[in-house]
Design a protein around this motif. Structure first.
Motif, short mmCIF file in Angstrom:
data_model
loop_
_atom_site.label_atom_id
_atom_site.label_comp_id
_atom_site.label_asym_id
_atom_site.label_seq_id
_atom_site.Cartn_x
_atom_site.Cartn_y
_atom_site.Cartn_z
N ALA A 149 35.66 48.05 37.88
CA ALA A 149 36.65 48.90 37.32
C ALA A 149 38.04 47.86 37.78
CB ALA A 149 36.89 50.14 38.22
N VAL A 150 37.99 47.11 38.66
CA VAL A 150 39.25 46.30 39.13
C VAL A 150 39.19 45.00 38.14
CG1 VAL A 150 40.24 44.91 40.88
CG2 VAL A 150 39.27 47.19 41.47
N VAL A 151 38.02 44.37 38.14
CA VAL A 151 37.97 43.36 37.06
C VAL A 151 38.54 43.59 35.61
CG1 VAL A 151 36.24 42.01 35.74
CG2 VAL A 151 35.84 42.28 38.34
N LYS A 152 38.24 44.81 35.12
CA LYS A 152 38.76 45.23 33.88
C LYS A 152 40.27 45.28 33.68
CE LYS A 152 35.03 48.24 32.43
NZ LYS A 152 34.48 49.54 32.39
N ASP A 158 45.32 36.69 39.00
CA ASP A 158 45.75 37.77 39.85
C ASP A 158 44.55 37.54 41.04
OD1 ASP A 158 47.58 39.29 38.33
OD2 ASP A 158 45.90 40.44 37.22
N TRP A 159 43.45 37.03 40.80
CA TRP A 159 42.67 37.03 41.93
C TRP A 159 43.11 36.12 43.19
CZ3 TRP A 159 38.62 40.43 42.60
CH2 TRP A 159 38.38 41.09 41.46
N SER A 160 43.99 35.38 43.09
CA SER A 160 44.48 34.65 44.18
C SER A 160 45.26 35.65 45.24
CB SER A 160 45.38 33.59 43.67
OG SER A 160 46.59 34.05 43.08
N LYS A 161 45.40 36.46 44.87
CA LYS A 161 46.04 37.67 45.62
C LYS A 161 45.44 38.58 46.35
CE LYS A 161 50.52 38.14 45.42
NZ LYS A 161 51.81 37.79 46.22
N ILE A 162 44.10 38.63 45.98
CA ILE A 162 43.03 39.65 46.56
C ILE A 162 42.07 38.91 47.70
CG2 ILE A 162 40.97 40.93 45.85
CD1 ILE A 162 42.69 41.57 43.24
N ALA A 186 24.91 40.31 50.75
CA ALA A 186 25.74 41.26 50.15
C ALA A 186 26.91 40.40 49.76
CB ALA A 186 26.15 42.26 51.14
N HIS A 187 27.53 39.20 50.63
CA HIS A 187 28.79 38.54 50.20
C HIS A 187 28.09 37.51 48.99
CE1 HIS A 187 31.60 39.15 53.68
NE2 HIS A 187 30.55 40.26 53.56
N ALA A 188 26.95 37.00 49.05
CA ALA A 188 26.68 36.10 48.02
C ALA A 188 26.58 36.89 46.71
CB ALA A 188 25.09 35.30 48.42
N ASP A 189 25.86 37.97 46.81
CA ASP A 189 25.90 38.90 45.34
C ASP A 189 26.96 39.18 44.83
OD1 ASP A 189 22.97 39.02 45.48
OD2 ASP A 189 23.13 41.10 46.48
N ILE A 190 28.26 39.34 45.73
CA ILE A 190 29.59 39.52 45.24
C ILE A 190 29.84 38.36 44.50
CG2 ILE A 190 31.66 39.94 46.15
CD1 ILE A 190 30.33 42.07 48.03
N ARG A 191 29.98 37.24 45.36
CA ARG A 191 30.34 35.86 44.64
C ARG A 191 29.79 35.60 43.45
NH1 ARG A 191 33.74 33.45 47.92
NH2 ARG A 191 32.64 33.81 49.81
N SER A 192 28.39 35.96 43.44
CA SER A 192 27.87 35.53 42.07
C SER A 192 28.11 36.45 41.06
CB SER A 192 26.18 35.95 42.40
OG SER A 192 25.51 35.80 41.26
N TYR A 193 28.50 37.84 41.30
CA TYR A 193 29.17 38.73 40.45
C TYR A 193 30.28 38.45 39.75
CZ TYR A 193 31.47 42.64 38.19
OH TYR A 193 32.13 43.51 37.55
N ALA A 197 31.64 37.69 36.25
CA ALA A 197 32.68 38.66 35.58
C ALA A 197 33.84 38.04 35.39
CB ALA A 197 32.68 39.89 36.54
N VAL A 198 34.29 37.06 36.11
CA VAL A 198 35.67 36.58 35.91
C VAL A 198 35.67 34.79 35.87
CG1 VAL A 198 37.97 36.24 37.33
CG2 VAL A 198 36.27 38.14 37.80
N SER A 199 35.19 34.22 36.89
CA SER A 199 34.88 32.72 36.55
C SER A 199 34.52 32.09 37.75
CB SER A 199 36.11 32.00 36.37
OG SER A 199 37.10 31.84 37.42
N SER A 200 33.85 31.04 37.73
CA SER A 200 33.34 30.18 38.99
C SER A 200 34.30 29.90 39.91
CB SER A 200 32.39 29.03 38.64
OG SER A 200 33.18 28.31 37.76
N SER A 201 35.50 29.42 39.50
CA SER A 201 36.54 29.03 40.16
C SER A 201 37.24 30.08 41.17
CB SER A 201 37.76 28.37 39.47
OG SER A 201 38.39 29.26 38.57
N VAL A 202 37.24 31.42 40.53
CA VAL A 202 37.66 32.66 41.18
C VAL A 202 36.84 32.88 42.23
CG1 VAL A 202 38.15 34.90 40.98
CG2 VAL A 202 39.41 33.72 39.72
N ALA A 203 35.19 32.95 41.88
CA ALA A 203 34.48 33.22 42.74
C ALA A 203 34.33 32.27 43.92
CB ALA A 203 32.91 33.16 42.14
N GLU A 204 34.64 31.14 43.76
CA GLU A 204 34.64 30.02 44.84
C GLU A 204 35.80 30.21 45.74
OE1 GLU A 204 33.52 27.03 47.43
OE2 GLU A 204 32.36 27.92 45.60
#
Length: 251
Positions: A149-152, A158-162, A186-193, A197-204
């Motif tokens: 819902a947030v990704v949408k 924006d993710w640099s502020k989250i 759980a954290h690895a799953d979130i990063r994988s998502y 859903a966004v990008s590998s750089s945001v995930a990292e």
């Protein structure tokens, strides 16, 4: 990429008196805190400005919630603009207590997140599953749905502020803690998502912190997990052991 460790203290509807608040602040002001860790505390809204005026400058202050409108007839609410005007840099959104007790949907949390970011606030975005969902093996599915819902409504920048706070609802205030393996998974799953859903750089780059009965006894072990970038602390943030949690990355 090295993500800066982050420790937040969510005071919830505590402390009960101004004297207790001042005693709490004194502990933090007098402590030797790890300068490599970002520290944020979230008092009840009544205490936001008074606390900000007396707490040390290297500890930031967060609101526990805000609305998605700038102003208007919304009794009891605080707007993102009012927080920015009061120089409050952070807001917690989507906490499980807001979702369960006050029936906030993931869409409302997303609306609030968008509004907060538009005003320049940084957001501690909470997600997490209930015990029934955990036992049904739906942890990843639930967390992804809450994030989706947030990704949408966000742009990649924006993710640099989250900061994402993974809080298993069954471990909040219960004394139960996810095992290191459960937390890491759980954290690895979130990063994988986030990668998908966004990008590998945001995930990292995005910090994913753990919240669920964190205390001085378990924080060291949890802090060593590769995808745990800090903690959102409830009850223990009201005790002197909060200092040990802040310093959990210190050798």
């Amino acid at each position: 990429m090295t993500r800066q460790f982050f420790v937040g203290g969510n005071f919830k509807m505590n402390p009960a008196t101004r004297e207790a608040k001042q005693a709490l602040v004194k502990v933090l002001n007098d402590a030797e805190l790890d300068q490599n860790t970002e520290v944020v505390v979230a008092p009840p809204s009544l205490y936001l400005i008074p606390l900000q005026e007396i707490i040390r400058k290297d500890v930031k202050v967060a609101a526990q919630n805000c609305y998605y409108k700038d102003s208007g007839a919304f009794t009891g609410e605080i707007s993102p603009g009012q927080l920015v005007d009061s120089k409050i840099p952070y807001v917690i959104l989507g906490h499980s207590e807001r979702r369960t007790l006050f029936h906030e949907t993931s869409e409302i949390v997303a609306q609030k997140t968008r509004a907060a970011l538009d005003k320049g606030l940084s957001v501690i975005l909470c997600i997490g599953e209930t015990l029934n969902e955990r036992e049904a093996g739906e942890t990843a599915k639930v967390c992804q749905a809450q994030l989706e819902a947030v990704v949408k409504v966000l742009k990649e920048s924006d993710w640099s502020k989250i900061v994402i706070a993974y809080e298993p609802v069954w471990a909040i205030g219960t004394g139960k803690v996810a095992t290191p393996q459960q937390a890491q998974e759980a954290h690895a799953d979130i990063r994988s998502y986030l990668t998908k859903a966004v990008s590998s750089s945001v995930a990292e780059a995005t910090r994913i912190i753990y919240g669920g009965s964190v205390n001085a006894a378990n924080c060291k072990e949890l802090s060593k997990l590769p995808d745990v970038d800090g903690f959102l602390v409830g009850g223990a943030s009201l005790k002197p052991e909060f200092v040990q949690i802040v310093n959990s990355k210190k050798e």
